[in-house]
Design an enzyme around this catalytic site. Sequence first.
Site, mmCIF file in Angstrom:
data_model
loop_
_atom_site.group_PDB
_atom_site.id
_atom_site.type_symbol
_atom_site.label_atom_id
_atom_site.label_comp_id
_atom_site.label_asym_id
_atom_site.label_seq_id
_atom_site.Cartn_x
_atom_site.Cartn_y
_atom_site.Cartn_z
ATOM 1 N N LYS A 136 0.650 -1.185 0.477
ATOM 2 C CA LYS A 136 0.066 0.050 0.430
ATOM 3 C C LYS A 136 0.519 0.963 0.299
ATOM 4 C CE LYS A 136 -3.932 -2.852 -0.154
ATOM 5 N NZ LYS A 136 -3.680 -3.389 0.548
HETATM 6 C C1 LIG Z 1 -9.470 -3.667 -1.091
HETATM 7 C C2 LIG Z 1 -9.861 -4.265 -0.097
HETATM 8 N N1 LIG Z 1 -9.793 -4.421 1.688
HETATM 9 C C3 LIG Z 1 -8.977 -4.828 2.131
HETATM 10 C C4 LIG Z 1 -7.973 -5.093 2.749
HETATM 11 C C5 LIG Z 1 -7.770 -6.215 3.185
HETATM 12 O O1 LIG Z 1 -6.576 -5.241 4.156
HETATM 13 P P1 LIG Z 1 -5.254 -6.143 5.037
HETATM 14 O O2 LIG Z 1 -4.091 -6.816 3.992
HETATM 15 O O3 LIG Z 1 -4.292 -4.901 5.550
HETATM 16 O O4 LIG Z 1 -6.085 -6.931 6.208
HETATM 17 C C6 LIG Z 1 -7.319 -5.080 1.076
HETATM 18 C C7 LIG Z 1 -5.686 -5.135 1.203
HETATM 19 O O5 LIG Z 1 -4.964 -5.268 0.504
HETATM 20 C C8 LIG Z 1 -7.606 -5.041 -0.105
HETATM 21 O O6 LIG Z 1 -7.327 -4.077 -1.269
#
Ligand SMILES: Cc1ncc(COP(=O)(O)O)c(C=O)c1O
Length: 385
Positions: A184
């Site tokens: 990210k």
């Molecule tokens: C659109 C979206 N929502 C939620 C998440 C979940 O985030 P995390 O990986 O920090 O749990 C991601 C992760 O890549 C994502 O791309």
Amino acid sequence: MRETLLPYGRQSVDDSDIRAVVDVLRSDWLTTGPKVGEFEGAFATRVQAKYAVSFSSGTAALHAAAFTAGLKAGDEAITTPMTFAATANCVLYQGATPVFADVRPDTLNVDPEQVEHRVTAKTRAILPVDYAGHPADLDAILEIARRHGLLVIEDACHALGAEYRGRAVGSVSDMTVFSFHPVKHITTGEGGMVATNDAQLAETLRRFRNHGISSDARQRQSAGQWHYEMVLLGFNYRLPDVVCALGIEQLKRLDANLARRREIAARYTAAFRETPGVIPPPVRTEVNPAWHLYPIRTDTAKLTTGRGEIFRALRAENIGVNVHYIPVHFHPYYRERFGYSGGEFPIAESAYERLISLPMFHAMTDRDADEVIEAVRKVFGHYSK
Ligand SMILES: Cc1ncc(COP(=O)(O)O)c(C=O)c1O
């Protein structure tokens, strides 16, 4: 073409990040110390929200937002199939049902008209996703939500730093969720945040991440108190001080990271407008995207083969392409539990057949970007009609 694989996304960590983390390791508080509030304060300021509450991941942050929105068994929440499964899973964690609505053909963000059609007496929340970093149709979605008394949880895990009609993503929806996974815009290894302008929602989010307890250990220590109360059923979703220190340093570079991503996107788009068979990601005039991803689509009418072969050819050139996303309702868990068989969301499904995410991260050099462009031209040229 390249000797080593260029990944589709990658973190950058510098000496100031490392020093900040080491300083915390030498301090009294490894978790929930002064760095948590410092990170949250700086983050809230950056996204123009009154409050920001940190979590151990974007998924934990989504779960907390779903809880805080009051989702429970028997409720429904409307979201998009063109996302990572976590967006819909957080609704399931609360015992509620995710209801998918198809996407707009240009941005691949959820279509407000389709959302409207799916509102029922059971609907409590709408979860738009800012796909690839391009903000969703937030005004239209908020208007539907207000008319039906629903909350909007914006999944902005792709969109830290994006702008919607001149406003920062994070300041628009009832709750906006971010992720600090290494691919990210900024990273804490794992980590997430919810931004909100509502003091009550912020308080519930804080309790939910700390077992549902109404104070934290440091507050009790400084007040000379041992007493605490568990007031709701929460989890341990805390983001430790060690990595909040990393987040504080990374946040200082967010604007530079965004500027670099926007430069790379502009370089790609200029090249691919002239490349037969490639459809670059469209951008609407009212937004400034954050470019988490750069997803092109194959123009099947101009090509002699499908996405699969083109994908493999790009990988053979050491370009670390990826696909975002397999629509959520295609996953076996969703098929088996809800009976999806394909054909329910034709726009998302047809886009999925044609999507390829090209490498996009702020540490990419001009040479990296040019090698991607060259490889795309070579492969698409080879398969062009
Ligand atoms: C659109 C979206 N929502 C939620 C998440 C979940 O985030 P995390 O990986 O920090 O749990 C991601 C992760 O890549 C994502 O791309």
